[in-house]
Design a protein around this motif. Structure first.
Motif, PDB file in Angstrom:
ATOM      1  N   ASN A 159      87.305  82.834  42.100  1.00  0.00           N
ATOM      2  CA  ASN A 159      87.272  83.364  40.727  1.00  0.00           C
ATOM      3  C   ASN A 159      88.614  83.993  40.364  1.00  0.00           C
ATOM      4  OD1 ASN A 159      84.618  82.553  40.576  1.00  0.00           O
ATOM      5  ND2 ASN A 159      83.771  84.594  40.876  1.00  0.00           N
ATOM      6  N   GLY A 160      89.177  84.759  41.280  1.00  0.00           N
ATOM      7  CA  GLY A 160      90.480  85.389  41.040  1.00  0.00           C
ATOM      8  C   GLY A 160      91.583  84.357  40.868  1.00  0.00           C
ATOM      9  N   LEU A 161      91.543  83.324  41.675  1.00  0.00           N
ATOM     10  CA  LEU A 161      92.534  82.256  41.579  1.00  0.00           C
ATOM     11  C   LEU A 161      92.449  81.562  40.216  1.00  0.00           C
ATOM     12  CD1 LEU A 161      94.728  80.774  43.181  1.00  0.00           C
ATOM     13  CD2 LEU A 161      92.940  79.262  44.065  1.00  0.00           C
ATOM     14  N   LEU A 162      91.229  81.289  39.770  1.00  0.00           N
ATOM     15  CA  LEU A 162      91.059  80.670  38.455  1.00  0.00           C
ATOM     16  C   LEU A 162      91.573  81.587  37.344  1.00  0.00           C
ATOM     17  CD1 LEU A 162      87.582  78.974  38.873  1.00  0.00           C
ATOM     18  CD2 LEU A 162      89.798  77.847  38.624  1.00  0.00           C
ATOM     19  N   ARG A 163      91.297  82.889  37.467  1.00  0.00           N
ATOM     20  CA  ARG A 163      91.810  83.844  36.470  1.00  0.00           C
ATOM     21  C   ARG A 163      93.334  83.842  36.467  1.00  0.00           C
ATOM     22  NH1 ARG A 163      87.594  87.386  38.886  1.00  0.00           N
ATOM     23  NH2 ARG A 163      85.796  87.254  37.491  1.00  0.00           N
ATOM     24  N   LEU A 164      93.923  83.771  37.643  1.00  0.00           N
ATOM     25  CA  LEU A 164      95.386  83.724  37.748  1.00  0.00           C
ATOM     26  C   LEU A 164      95.955  82.522  36.992  1.00  0.00           C
ATOM     27  CD1 LEU A 164      97.872  85.047  39.177  1.00  0.00           C
ATOM     28  CD2 LEU A 164      97.467  83.440  41.049  1.00  0.00           C
ATOM     29  N   PHE A 165      95.205  81.432  36.967  1.00  0.00           N
ATOM     30  CA  PHE A 165      95.637  80.226  36.270  1.00  0.00           C
ATOM     31  C   PHE A 165      95.087  80.140  34.844  1.00  0.00           C
ATOM     32  CE2 PHE A 165      97.002  79.045  40.448  1.00  0.00           C
ATOM     33  CZ  PHE A 165      98.089  78.216  40.220  1.00  0.00           C
ATOM     34  N   GLY A 166      94.610  81.263  34.307  1.00  0.00           N
ATOM     35  CA  GLY A 166      94.262  81.357  32.895  1.00  0.00           C
ATOM     36  C   GLY A 166      92.806  81.193  32.520  1.00  0.00           C
ATOM     37  N   ALA A 167      91.924  80.947  33.479  1.00  0.00           N
ATOM     38  CA  ALA A 167      90.501  80.813  33.161  1.00  0.00           C
ATOM     39  C   ALA A 167      89.902  82.185  32.844  1.00  0.00           C
ATOM     40  CB  ALA A 167      89.752  80.184  34.337  1.00  0.00           C
ATOM     41  N   LYS A 168      88.876  82.178  32.006  1.00  0.00           N
ATOM     42  CA  LYS A 168      88.118  83.392  31.719  1.00  0.00           C
ATOM     43  C   LYS A 168      86.821  83.284  32.520  1.00  0.00           C
ATOM     44  CE  LYS A 168      90.090  83.641  27.115  1.00  0.00           C
ATOM     45  NZ  LYS A 168      90.833  82.379  27.148  1.00  0.00           N
ATOM     46  N   ILE A 169      86.709  84.116  33.553  1.00  0.00           N
ATOM     47  CA  ILE A 169      85.582  84.034  34.486  1.00  0.00           C
ATOM     48  C   ILE A 169      84.821  85.361  34.461  1.00  0.00           C
ATOM     49  CG2 ILE A 169      84.893  83.622  36.896  1.00  0.00           C
ATOM     50  CD1 ILE A 169      86.326  81.225  35.691  1.00  0.00           C
ATOM     51  N   GLY A 170      83.507  85.287  34.256  1.00  0.00           N
ATOM     52  CA  GLY A 170      82.663  86.477  34.221  1.00  0.00           C
ATOM     53  C   GLY A 170      82.376  87.024  35.611  1.00  0.00           C
ATOM     54  N   GLN A 171      81.410  87.918  35.675  1.00  0.00           N
ATOM     55  CA  GLN A 171      80.993  88.545  36.928  1.00  0.00           C
ATOM     56  C   GLN A 171      79.904  87.695  37.609  1.00  0.00           C
ATOM     57  OE1 GLN A 171      82.627  91.386  37.999  1.00  0.00           O
ATOM     58  NE2 GLN A 171      83.859  90.812  36.228  1.00  0.00           N
ATOM     59  N   GLN A 172      79.838  87.803  38.922  1.00  0.00           N
ATOM     60  CA  GLN A 172      78.809  87.119  39.717  1.00  0.00           C
ATOM     61  C   GLN A 172      78.807  85.596  39.496  1.00  0.00           C
ATOM     62  OE1 GLN A 172      76.998  88.849  42.040  1.00  0.00           O
ATOM     63  NE2 GLN A 172      78.312  90.549  41.419  1.00  0.00           N
ATOM     64  N   VAL A 173      79.992  85.015  39.333  1.00  0.00           N
ATOM     65  CA  VAL A 173      80.132  83.567  39.183  1.00  0.00           C
ATOM     66  C   VAL A 173      80.333  82.963  40.565  1.00  0.00           C
ATOM     67  CG1 VAL A 173      81.615  81.733  38.252  1.00  0.00           C
ATOM     68  CG2 VAL A 173      81.019  83.724  36.841  1.00  0.00           C
ATOM     69  N   ARG A 174      79.631  81.880  40.837  1.00  0.00           N
ATOM     70  CA  ARG A 174      79.729  81.215  42.136  1.00  0.00           C
ATOM     71  C   ARG A 174      80.124  79.758  41.938  1.00  0.00           C
ATOM     72  NH1 ARG A 174      75.701  83.487  46.593  1.00  0.00           N
ATOM     73  NH2 ARG A 174      76.364  85.652  46.414  1.00  0.00           N
ATOM     74  N   LEU A 175      81.384  79.490  42.251  1.00  0.00           N
ATOM     75  CA  LEU A 175      81.895  78.119  42.224  1.00  0.00           C
ATOM     76  C   LEU A 175      82.126  77.682  43.661  1.00  0.00           C
ATOM     77  CD1 LEU A 175      83.646  79.623  39.605  1.00  0.00           C
ATOM     78  CD2 LEU A 175      84.044  77.218  39.321  1.00  0.00           C
ATOM     79  N   HIS A 176      81.528  76.589  44.034  1.00  0.00           N
ATOM     80  CA  HIS A 176      81.716  76.072  45.387  1.00  0.00           C
ATOM     81  C   HIS A 176      83.142  75.538  45.544  1.00  0.00           C
ATOM     82  CE1 HIS A 176      77.555  76.176  47.021  1.00  0.00           C
ATOM     83  NE2 HIS A 176      77.327  76.430  45.742  1.00  0.00           N
ATOM     84  N   PRO A 177      83.665  75.559  46.762  1.00  0.00           N
ATOM     85  CA  PRO A 177      85.051  75.140  46.968  1.00  0.00           C
ATOM     86  C   PRO A 177      85.327  73.671  46.664  1.00  0.00           C
ATOM     87  CG  PRO A 177      84.016  75.701  49.072  1.00  0.00           C
ATOM     88  CD  PRO A 177      83.054  76.065  47.991  1.00  0.00           C
ATOM     89  N   THR A 178      84.303  72.845  46.602  1.00  0.00           N
ATOM     90  CA  THR A 178      84.517  71.428  46.321  1.00  0.00           C
ATOM     91  C   THR A 178      84.442  71.089  44.834  1.00  0.00           C
ATOM     92  OG1 THR A 178      82.191  70.974  46.736  1.00  0.00           O
ATOM     93  CG2 THR A 178      83.726  70.667  48.601  1.00  0.00           C
TER      94      THR A 178
END
Length: 186
Positions: A52-71
């Motif tokens: 989630n932090g990595l996506l935010r670093l690249f400009g995504a808007k990510i909420g709390q308790q989001v679960r994205l699998h590594p694949t």
């Protein structure tokens, strides 16, 4: 149709020569593919916060308790808005050429494909169209379902396994098949 009633021939050369991205967008895409995506993909499954932090670093808007699998495969993180409590399963594809917005507590199951880009096939130069996708609060995009560009999936709807949604889906609808058709309500 052309004057002699033949369909226009696609101009592949013109399409390939056209500028679809700004220099900044190209730089972001290169950085994501070289740095961001490999870290995202290699992170162990329980490191939800890292991804989630990595996506935010690249400009995504990510909420709390989001679960994205590594694949999960993400094309352009900056085009993502993901609300609180969202889960995105193994092998899902977020082809975010245009904006993808995913509502609170929505689920995108394994292998689902959200495709926010297409080409205008009516124009011989086939320009790239970066069209939005909106997934409503509490909606469930089931395993290997496909949601096409410029589609809104209503709140609490279910797009069934391997379903193909190329048109808007109303709230609380249960969809199945290709093309998607409503088979019930939730």
């Amino acid at each position: 149709m052309t004057p002699d009633n033949k369909p226009p021939v696609p101009d592949v050369t013109a399409n390939r020569a056209s500028r679809k991205w700004t220099r900044r967008e190209l730089a972001e895409r290169i950085l994501w593919s070289i740095l961001g995506h490999p870290i995202f993909r290699l992170s162990p499954r329980p490191l939800w916060g890292l991804r989630n932090g990595l996506l935010r670093l690249f400009g995504a808007k990510i909420g709390q308790q989001v679960r994205l699998h590594p694949t999960v495969k993400i094309t352009i993180p900056r085009h993502l808005t993901i609300a609180d409590g969202v889960g995105i399963g193994d092998g899902a594809i977020l082809y975010a050429l245009g904006p993808i917005t995913i509502g609170t507590n929505a689920t995108i199951s394994q292998g689902a494909h959200l495709c926010a880009g297409t080409h205008d096939f009516r124009d011989p130069t086939m320009p790239l169209l970066k069209l939005p996708i909106t997934i409503g609060d509490g909606a469930w995009i089931c395993a290997e379902a496909f949601v096409g560009p410029n589609v809104t999936i209503g709140a609490m709807s279910v797009v069934g396994a391997r379903c193909v949604a190329m048109k808007d889906v109303p709230p609380n609808a249960i969809m199945a098949g290709n093309p998607a058709r409503q088979v019930g309500t939730r």
